[in-house]
Structures are given as C-alpha cells and as structure tokens.
Write a protein that holds these residues in place. Structure first.
Motif, PDB file in Angstrom:
ATOM      1  N   ARG A   1       0.752  -1.004   0.149  1.00  0.00           N
ATOM      2  CA  ARG A   1      -0.017   0.032   0.105  1.00  0.00           C
ATOM      3  C   ARG A   1       0.931   1.252   0.088  1.00  0.00           C
ATOM      4  O   ARG A   1       0.487   2.388  -0.308  1.00  0.00           O
ATOM      5  N   CYS A   2       2.181   1.134   0.219  1.00  0.00           N
ATOM      6  CA  CYS A   2       2.900   2.262   0.321  1.00  0.00           C
ATOM      7  C   CYS A   2       3.430   2.750  -1.051  1.00  0.00           C
ATOM      8  O   CYS A   2       3.821   3.992  -1.254  1.00  0.00           O
ATOM      9  N   LEU A   3       3.015   1.817  -2.122  1.00  0.00           N
ATOM     10  CA  LEU A   3       3.359   2.091  -3.478  1.00  0.00           C
ATOM     11  C   LEU A   3       2.387   3.270  -4.132  1.00  0.00           C
ATOM     12  O   LEU A   3       1.316   3.404  -3.557  1.00  0.00           O
TER      13      LEU A   3
ATOM     14  N   HIS B   1      -5.083  -2.794  -8.360  1.00  0.00           N
ATOM     15  CA  HIS B   1      -4.122  -2.193  -9.218  1.00  0.00           C
ATOM     16  C   HIS B   1      -2.872  -2.867  -8.875  1.00  0.00           C
ATOM     17  O   HIS B   1      -1.997  -3.644  -9.377  1.00  0.00           O
ATOM     18  N   ARG B   2      -2.163  -2.225  -7.679  1.00  0.00           N
ATOM     19  CA  ARG B   2      -0.582  -2.755  -7.288  1.00  0.00           C
ATOM     20  C   ARG B   2      -0.664  -4.098  -7.107  1.00  0.00           C
ATOM     21  O   ARG B   2       0.323  -4.730  -7.664  1.00  0.00           O
ATOM     22  N   SER B   3      -1.561  -4.687  -6.125  1.00  0.00           N
ATOM     23  CA  SER B   3      -1.244  -5.974  -5.778  1.00  0.00           C
ATOM     24  C   SER B   3      -1.519  -6.924  -6.908  1.00  0.00           C
ATOM     25  O   SER B   3      -0.796  -7.865  -7.115  1.00  0.00           O
ATOM     26  N   VAL B   4      -2.464  -6.618  -7.903  1.00  0.00           N
ATOM     27  CA  VAL B   4      -2.780  -7.431  -8.971  1.00  0.00           C
ATOM     28  C   VAL B   4      -1.401  -7.322  -9.912  1.00  0.00           C
ATOM     29  O   VAL B   4      -1.018  -8.364 -10.509  1.00  0.00           O
ATOM     30  N   TYR B   5      -1.166  -6.271 -10.172  1.00  0.00           N
ATOM     31  CA  TYR B   5       0.343  -6.125 -11.046  1.00  0.00           C
ATOM     32  C   TYR B   5       1.405  -7.046 -10.354  1.00  0.00           C
ATOM     33  O   TYR B   5       1.944  -7.763 -11.354  1.00  0.00           O
ATOM     34  N   LEU B   6       1.788  -6.845  -9.382  1.00  0.00           N
ATOM     35  CA  LEU B   6       2.898  -7.259  -8.497  1.00  0.00           C
ATOM     36  C   LEU B   6       2.559  -9.035  -8.590  1.00  0.00           C
ATOM     37  O   LEU B   6       3.603  -9.845  -8.740  1.00  0.00           O
ATOM     38  N   ALA B   7       1.321  -9.383  -8.112  1.00  0.00           N
ATOM     39  CA  ALA B   7       1.140 -10.666  -8.060  1.00  0.00           C
ATOM     40  C   ALA B   7       1.306 -11.479  -9.286  1.00  0.00           C
ATOM     41  O   ALA B   7       2.068 -12.561  -9.606  1.00  0.00           O
ATOM     42  N   ASN B   8       0.976 -10.604 -10.439  1.00  0.00           N
ATOM     43  CA  ASN B   8       0.877 -11.421 -11.652  1.00  0.00           C
ATOM     44  C   ASN B   8       2.430 -11.428 -12.287  1.00  0.00           C
ATOM     45  O   ASN B   8       2.900 -12.433 -12.666  1.00  0.00           O
TER      46      ASN B   8
END
Length: 285
Positions: free
Chosen positions: A189-191, A257-264
């Motif tokens: 969440r800091c991103l 957004h952020r978690s989806v991008y990084l998880a993928n």
C-alpha cells in the motif's frame, strides 16, 4: 491412490467441496467416523480395478470428540501406508457463519436447548483444533460465493501438473480483509496508487496502461525486486520441508491495481524456477 480429507466448521462449504471433488472423479463419503480412516484407505488400495483410485471424505464435528482427538495418530497411520493424503480445512469468520445459518435456517449439528448457535460455532472450532493444526490447505470462504469457492477448490486441489509443493501467488485488497489462509503476506500500500489517476481508476493491474504506469515507478520496481529476491531464496526451502501448499499474498488497498500487477509479475517470474505456481486475484470481478 489419492485421499483428500475435507473438514471445517459447519456452513464453511464442505458440501460444496465434496460436490466439486465428486464431479472430478473422486469417490466421496460424507461424515466418515475418523476411526475408519485407516481401514478405508486400506480397502481403497485393494480396489485393483481402479488404476488411480481417488477418494474424498468429510470428517467434522459430527464425529465423537474422542475420535477427533485421535485424528493426528489416525492421519499418521494413513500416511504410513504411503498414501498421498491431503487435509483440506474450510472456515469462515463467525459473523459469516451465523449469517449463513440464519439465511438457510439449517440446524447446526452442535446446537441444543442449552447451546445457542453462536456458542455452537465457537465450540466447533475447539473440537476441530486437532484437524486444523495438521491441515495441508486452509481456505477462508468468508468472502467467497459458491462459484468462487468452486473455482478456488479446482485451482488448489485439482490443478496440480507436477507433484510437490503447490504455490499460490494471490492478490487481495485490505479493505475486504486479509486472507487468513496466507503463509506469507506482503503489504504494498505504500506504492504509488493508479486509483488516483482518473484514466486508470477503472482498469486493473492486468491491463497494459496500469502495468506500464506501475513499471515506470522506481519504488514499484524496488519493491518487486526485494519480494522476488526473498521468494527465490526461501520458497525452495518451503518445498524442501514437504509443505503441500504455500500461499503468498500481495495486498494493496482495493486489490485491483498494485497487488494485481505485482502478483501477476511475481507469478510469471517464479514459474520457471518452481514446478507448480498458480496466480489468483481474489478481489477482481
């Protein structure tokens, strides 16, 4: 032979799990007395007409408490016969279980004139402690509807192209609660958040404009490299410890957004290194 033991608190989705397994070729038995597990496994092994017998049984609080207390030794006896045995435990938070029983008007198996529904749900957790302590895979169904639960069960239990540890990289949003079945949790969440870009708000981290925006952020790249370095070092050690399932959860605020991008991206990077890596986005759709 493969044996799956399905357990969990009443209302968490055990019947759905058995239905999914039955639809995929498993011989299913509901409410098996735990003491019969070794005998059942032995008989299934002797069914020579089945090349790869697949059996699933439900063992839950309808068992006698004395049998549930013996579960660790019974499970050890089954596995001592060189049977592939997975223990699946389903659960949900107490508020959700109360709501499900109220909506369906089903009777909880532990309720009586001296025990309320809320008390029965709490007591059930204590009764099943010997099972949950030894489960290979725990799935929290609090935020899952019927179809999402079916998809999750197929992904985790049935979509295993190679033997060994099954790794799941899962994105989620903290606003819907942290997944209680996660083994490792990374808070991103800091991103920089694409939500605050009007042209990106309605997209997900799987879409190119969002991915391109995040890929251009130095903090995002640094976070990605740090998490990937940690996972590359430690996940093989999880596998070496004979873990059947490991869930890596990546969380941002909304899970879009952020978690989806990084998880993928992490999942794609890990697939060439580990045999069985799956990616799931809990809060998309």
């Amino acid at each position: 032979m493969r044996l799956i033991i399905v357990s969990g608190r009443s209302g968490s989705g055990k019947s759905t799990a058995l239905d999914v397994l039955e639809d995929n070729g498993f011989y299913c038995i509901d409410n098996l007395p735990a003491s019969l597990l070794p005998d059942l496994a032995e008989r299934a092994l002797l069914q020579t007409e089945l090349l790869h017998p697949q059996v699933a049984v439900s063992v839950d609080a309808r068992n006698l408490p004395s049998q549930l207390q013996r579960f660790p030794e019974l499970l050890a006896e089954v596995r001592g016969r060189h049977i592939q045995c997975d223990v699946l435990f389903l659960d949900a938070d107490e508020e959700t279980l109360l709501k499900r029983f109220s909506e369906t008007r089903r009777r909880h198996p532990l309720t009586n004139e001296n025990r309320s529904l809320a008390e029965a749900i709490r007591d059930e957790a204590a009764l099943l402690a010997p099972i949950v302590d030894l489960c290979d895979l725990k799935i929290d169904t609090t935020h899952l509807n019927l179809y999402q639960l079916r998809d999750s069960l197929k992904l985790r239990l049935l979509n295993q192209p190679a033997p060994g540890t099954a790794f799941l990289v899962e994105s989620f949003g903290f606003k819907r609660g942290m997944p209680v079945d996660a083994d490792l949790v990374f808070d991103v969440r800091c991103l920089p958040n694409p939500y605050w870009k009007p042209d990106l708000r309605d997209m997900s981290g799987l879409e190119a404009p969002v991915a391109n925006y995040l890929a251009a952020q130095p903090d995002v790249e640094e976070m990605y490299q740090d998490i990937l370095g940690y996972l590359n070092k430690w996940l093989p050690r999880f596998a070496a410890s004979n873990r059947s399932y490991v869930t890596i959860a990546i969380g941002c605020t909304g899970g879009h957004h952020r978690s989806v991008y990084l998880a993928n991206r992490l999942g794609q990077a890990l697939k060439p290194v580990l045999k069985n890596v799956q990616v799931r986005h809990r809060d998309l759709g």
